[in-house]
Design an enzyme around this catalytic site. Structure first.
Site, PDB file in Angstrom:
ATOM      1  N   TYR A  58      15.599  -0.482 -34.744  1.00 28.20           N
ATOM      2  CA  TYR A  58      14.956  -1.482 -33.875  1.00 28.20           C
ATOM      3  C   TYR A  58      14.314  -0.800 -32.665  1.00 28.20           C
ATOM      4  O   TYR A  58      15.005  -0.228 -31.819  1.00 28.20           O
ATOM      5  CB  TYR A  58      15.958  -2.542 -33.397  1.00 28.20           C
ATOM      6  N   LEU A 199      18.025 -18.714 -38.248  1.00 28.36           N
ATOM      7  CA  LEU A 199      17.067 -19.782 -37.921  1.00 28.36           C
ATOM      8  C   LEU A 199      15.772 -19.587 -38.703  1.00 28.36           C
ATOM      9  O   LEU A 199      14.744 -20.188 -38.375  1.00 28.36           O
ATOM     10  CB  LEU A 199      16.764 -19.767 -36.415  1.00 28.36           C
ATOM     11  N   ALA A 200      15.847 -18.735 -39.734  1.00 28.13           N
ATOM     12  CA  ALA A 200      14.635 -18.370 -40.489  1.00 28.13           C
ATOM     13  C   ALA A 200      13.536 -17.948 -39.515  1.00 28.13           C
ATOM     14  O   ALA A 200      12.389 -18.383 -39.611  1.00 28.13           O
ATOM     15  CB  ALA A 200      14.204 -19.506 -41.415  1.00 28.13           C
ATOM     16  N   GLN A 201      13.934 -17.110 -38.572  1.00 30.40           N
ATOM     17  CA  GLN A 201      13.041 -16.540 -37.551  1.00 30.40           C
ATOM     18  C   GLN A 201      12.363 -17.623 -36.705  1.00 30.40           C
ATOM     19  O   GLN A 201      11.242 -17.432 -36.237  1.00 30.40           O
ATOM     20  CB  GLN A 201      12.018 -15.593 -38.191  1.00 30.40           C
ATOM     21  N   GLY A 202      13.037 -18.736 -36.531  1.00 33.59           N
ATOM     22  CA  GLY A 202      12.503 -19.794 -35.662  1.00 33.59           C
ATOM     23  C   GLY A 202      11.866 -20.931 -36.450  1.00 33.59           C
ATOM     24  O   GLY A 202      11.559 -21.983 -35.889  1.00 33.59           O
ATOM     25  N   LEU A 204      13.293 -22.926 -38.434  1.00 34.45           N
ATOM     26  CA  LEU A 204      14.180 -24.099 -38.424  1.00 34.45           C
ATOM     27  C   LEU A 204      14.320 -24.733 -37.036  1.00 34.45           C
ATOM     28  O   LEU A 204      15.020 -25.726 -36.885  1.00 34.45           O
ATOM     29  CB  LEU A 204      15.565 -23.695 -38.971  1.00 34.45           C
ATOM     30  N   GLY A 206      11.886 -26.110 -35.546  1.00 31.30           N
ATOM     31  CA  GLY A 206      10.975 -27.259 -35.498  1.00 31.30           C
ATOM     32  C   GLY A 206       9.918 -27.116 -34.422  1.00 31.30           C
ATOM     33  O   GLY A 206       9.144 -28.031 -34.161  1.00 31.30           O
TER      34      GLY A 206
HETATM   35  N1  LIG Z   1      20.105  -6.324 -41.473  1.00 34.12           N
HETATM   36  C1  LIG Z   1      18.842  -6.666 -41.601  1.00 34.12           C
HETATM   37  O1  LIG Z   1      18.129  -6.223 -42.515  1.00 34.12           O
HETATM   38  C2  LIG Z   1      18.270  -7.631 -40.594  1.00 34.12           C
HETATM   39  C3  LIG Z   1      17.007  -8.236 -40.837  1.00 34.12           C
HETATM   40  C4  LIG Z   1      16.533  -9.148 -39.895  1.00 34.12           C
HETATM   41  C5  LIG Z   1      17.272  -9.427 -38.741  1.00 34.12           C
HETATM   42  N2  LIG Z   1      18.481  -8.802 -38.531  1.00 34.12           N
HETATM   43  C6  LIG Z   1      19.299  -9.074 -37.326  1.00 34.12           C
HETATM   44  O2  LIG Z   1      19.473 -10.470 -37.194  1.00 34.12           O
HETATM   45  C7  LIG Z   1      19.011 -10.919 -35.919  1.00 34.12           C
HETATM   46  C8  LIG Z   1      18.468 -12.315 -36.038  1.00 34.12           C
HETATM   47  O3  LIG Z   1      17.458 -12.437 -37.048  1.00 34.12           O
HETATM   48  P1  LIG Z   1      15.932 -12.732 -36.706  1.00 34.12           P
HETATM   49  O4  LIG Z   1      15.652 -12.353 -35.313  1.00 34.12           O
HETATM   50  O5  LIG Z   1      15.133 -12.143 -37.819  1.00 34.12           O
HETATM   51  O6  LIG Z   1      15.794 -14.329 -36.895  1.00 34.12           O
HETATM   52  P2  LIG Z   1      16.450 -15.612 -36.191  1.00 34.12           P
HETATM   53  O7  LIG Z   1      17.647 -15.248 -35.440  1.00 34.12           O
HETATM   54  O8  LIG Z   1      16.547 -16.622 -37.269  1.00 34.12           O
HETATM   55  O9  LIG Z   1      15.267 -16.079 -35.211  1.00 34.12           O
HETATM   56  C9  LIG Z   1      15.162 -15.610 -33.904  1.00 34.12           C
HETATM   57  C10 LIG Z   1      14.026 -16.324 -33.196  1.00 34.12           C
HETATM   58  O10 LIG Z   1      14.211 -17.734 -33.268  1.00 34.12           O
HETATM   59  C11 LIG Z   1      13.820 -18.338 -32.034  1.00 34.12           C
HETATM   60  N3  LIG Z   1      15.019 -18.999 -31.466  1.00 34.12           N
HETATM   61  C12 LIG Z   1      16.244 -18.436 -31.238  1.00 34.12           C
HETATM   62  N4  LIG Z   1      17.095 -19.321 -30.719  1.00 34.12           N
HETATM   63  C13 LIG Z   1      16.427 -20.480 -30.615  1.00 34.12           C
HETATM   64  C14 LIG Z   1      16.768 -21.772 -30.129  1.00 34.12           C
HETATM   65  N5  LIG Z   1      17.983 -22.055 -29.671  1.00 34.12           N
HETATM   66  N6  LIG Z   1      15.816 -22.739 -30.152  1.00 34.12           N
HETATM   67  C15 LIG Z   1      14.574 -22.487 -30.630  1.00 34.12           C
HETATM   68  N7  LIG Z   1      14.173 -21.280 -31.092  1.00 34.12           N
HETATM   69  C16 LIG Z   1      15.103 -20.287 -31.095  1.00 34.12           C
HETATM   70  C17 LIG Z   1      13.309 -17.219 -31.147  1.00 34.12           C
HETATM   71  O11 LIG Z   1      11.912 -17.066 -31.347  1.00 34.12           O
HETATM   72  P3  LIG Z   1      10.751 -17.917 -30.519  1.00 34.12           P
HETATM   73  O12 LIG Z   1      11.374 -18.463 -29.282  1.00 34.12           O
HETATM   74  O13 LIG Z   1       9.697 -16.896 -30.250  1.00 34.12           O
HETATM   75  O14 LIG Z   1      10.311 -18.947 -31.504  1.00 34.12           O
HETATM   76  C18 LIG Z   1      14.014 -16.001 -31.713  1.00 34.12           C
HETATM   77  O15 LIG Z   1      13.346 -14.779 -31.473  1.00 34.12           O
HETATM   78  C19 LIG Z   1      18.001  -9.838 -35.484  1.00 34.12           C
HETATM   79  O16 LIG Z   1      17.827  -9.795 -34.089  1.00 34.12           O
HETATM   80  C20 LIG Z   1      18.667  -8.590 -36.017  1.00 34.12           C
HETATM   81  O17 LIG Z   1      19.685  -8.166 -35.131  1.00 34.12           O
HETATM   82  C21 LIG Z   1      18.988  -7.940 -39.461  1.00 34.12           C
END
Ligand SMILES: NC(=O)c1ccc[n+]([C@@H]2O[C@H](COP(=O)([O-])OP(=O)(O)OC[C@H]3O[C@@H](n4cnc5c(N)ncnc54)[C@H](OP(=O)(O)O)[C@@H]3O)[C@@H](O)[C@H]2O)c1
Length: 322
Positions: A58, A199-202, A204, A206
């Site tokens: 990262y 959160l499916a990267q945000g 979900l 909405g």
């Molecule tokens: N092992 C692996 O291969 C792998 C792969 C991917 C991720 N990861 C790890 O998993 C973590 C999380 O996954 P991810 O970042 O891909 O996806 P996620 O956690 O599903 O989505 C994160 C994004 O969702 C939005 N969000 C977060 N909380 C929210 C809330 N309460 N209300 C509204 N929007 C919200 C934010 O974006 P906005 O505000 O910009 O919309 C945030 O950057 C990563 O940081 C990483 O540490 C691991």
């Protein structure tokens, strides 16, 4: 905050903090985000979050540095989890990379050291030899894997000769694969499934729709954010909102409560700001009723996004603004 009911040296909170966003330009959060990242970590600590996930990949080490600095003296009290990207995971390389990660994090030991993904060529017998020696000298507490299928997870355990505590995999309402075998195994064997992208990267949350997709390269490469899929997801988001209203909560919080329903699952959502971190931590307290859960399952099943190869030409067109 709630914690996993397992015998681990330090408690592991049901909501952790994912830090891929830290120091990674691809999320598009800009230079200001580094300061906010530190605030997010400090607030997470105040709210009882004990699991902090990063990786050497990262921001090419920046995430580990930002996280370590933000944790400061609290580092020893929480579970610091990092990952090795297994390009050539022979024992000496595994050892050297763990030392480098620990130095960037500023820790004497990495509480949970994970293999970021299965290497298609190098067997886990090799990788786990390095992991075992790291545990023996105390530089690594628990060993974990990521993006492993069940068979390979178990093989890794046999190779390590000890438990591989966790498997970090994509798991959310719309990526339910782990429910088939990984979660049942974790429950039966006393292991943990760490849900990434819960959160499916945000998607979900909405917050986004076809006219308002998110910025940043990470989500431009995620087919869920194709205008067509955002439209197809409208009913799912409506169901999330309905359940959320009954709990005075947000769709994101309900999406997190969905995955946390399993006792051996923890989620590590990323956060773009402190308020999101607060909401995500609060989601650990939400108990869904059976009817609510069934409604969410039905809505998730009915969502049929365009993914895989079929999504590729659409993504190119979206990129070109056509
Ligand atoms: N092992 C692996 O291969 C792998 C792969 C991917 C991720 N990861 C790890 O998993 C973590 C999380 O996954 P991810 O970042 O891909 O996806 P996620 O956690 O599903 O989505 C994160 C994004 O969702 C939005 N969000 C977060 N909380 C929210 C809330 N309460 N209300 C509204 N929007 C919200 C934010 O974006 P906005 O505000 O910009 O919309 C945030 O950057 C990563 O940081 C990483 O540490 C691991």
């Amino acid at each position: 905050m709630r914690y996993v009911q397992l015998d681990t040296p330090k408690p592991i909170s049901k909501i952790g903090l994912g830090t891929w966003q830290f120091g990674s330009k691809e999320w598009g959060y800009g230079p200001e985000y580094e300061r906010r990242a530190a605030e997010i970590v400090r607030r997470a600590l105040e709210l009882g979050v004990t699991l902090f996930d990063t990786a050497e990949l990262y921001g090419f080490g920046r995430s580990e540095r930002i996280l370590g600095a933000a944790l400061g003296d609290e580092r020893a009290k929480v579970v610091v989890a990092s990952k090795i990207f297994p390009l050539l995971p022979v024992a000496p390389v595994v050892q050297q990379r763990a030392v480098a990660s620990a130095a960037r994090l500023g820790v004497d030991g990495i509480d949970l050291y994970q293999v970021h993904q299965a290497n298609p060529v190098v067997a886990d017998t090799t990788t786990m030899r390095g992991m075992r020696s790291l545990q023996d000298v105390g530089l690594v507490g628990e060993v974990g894997v990521s993006n492993y299928g069940l068979r390979r997870w178990r093989f890794a355990e046999a190779a390590l000769g000890r438990r591989v505590l966790s498997n970090q995999v994509r798991y959310s309402m719309i990526d339910r694969g782990p429910e088939e075998d990984l979660i049942p195994y974790a429950e039966q064997a006393g292991r943990i499934v760490i849900a990434y992208s819960p959160l499916a990267q945000g998607f979900l949350s909405g917050r986004y729709d076809a006219t308002n997709p998110p910025a940043g390269a990470v989500r431009r490469a995620n087919p869920y954010f194709l205008p067509e899929n955002l439209e197809r997801g409208a009913q799912l988001i409506a169901t999330l909102r309905e359940v959320a209203d009954a709990h005075d909560a947000t769709p994101s919080q309900i999406a997190l409560a969905y995955v946390l329903r399993h006792p051996n699952v923890v989620a590590i959502p990323g956060a773009s700001g402190v308020e999101q971190m607060e909401r995500n931590a609060a989601a650990a307290e939400i108990d869904l009723t059976d009817d609510e859960y069934a409604a969410l399952v039905a809505a998730a099943h009915a969502f049929r996004p365009v993914t895989g190869l079929a999504a590729v030409p659409r993504m190119v067109r979206a990129r070109l603004g056509k």
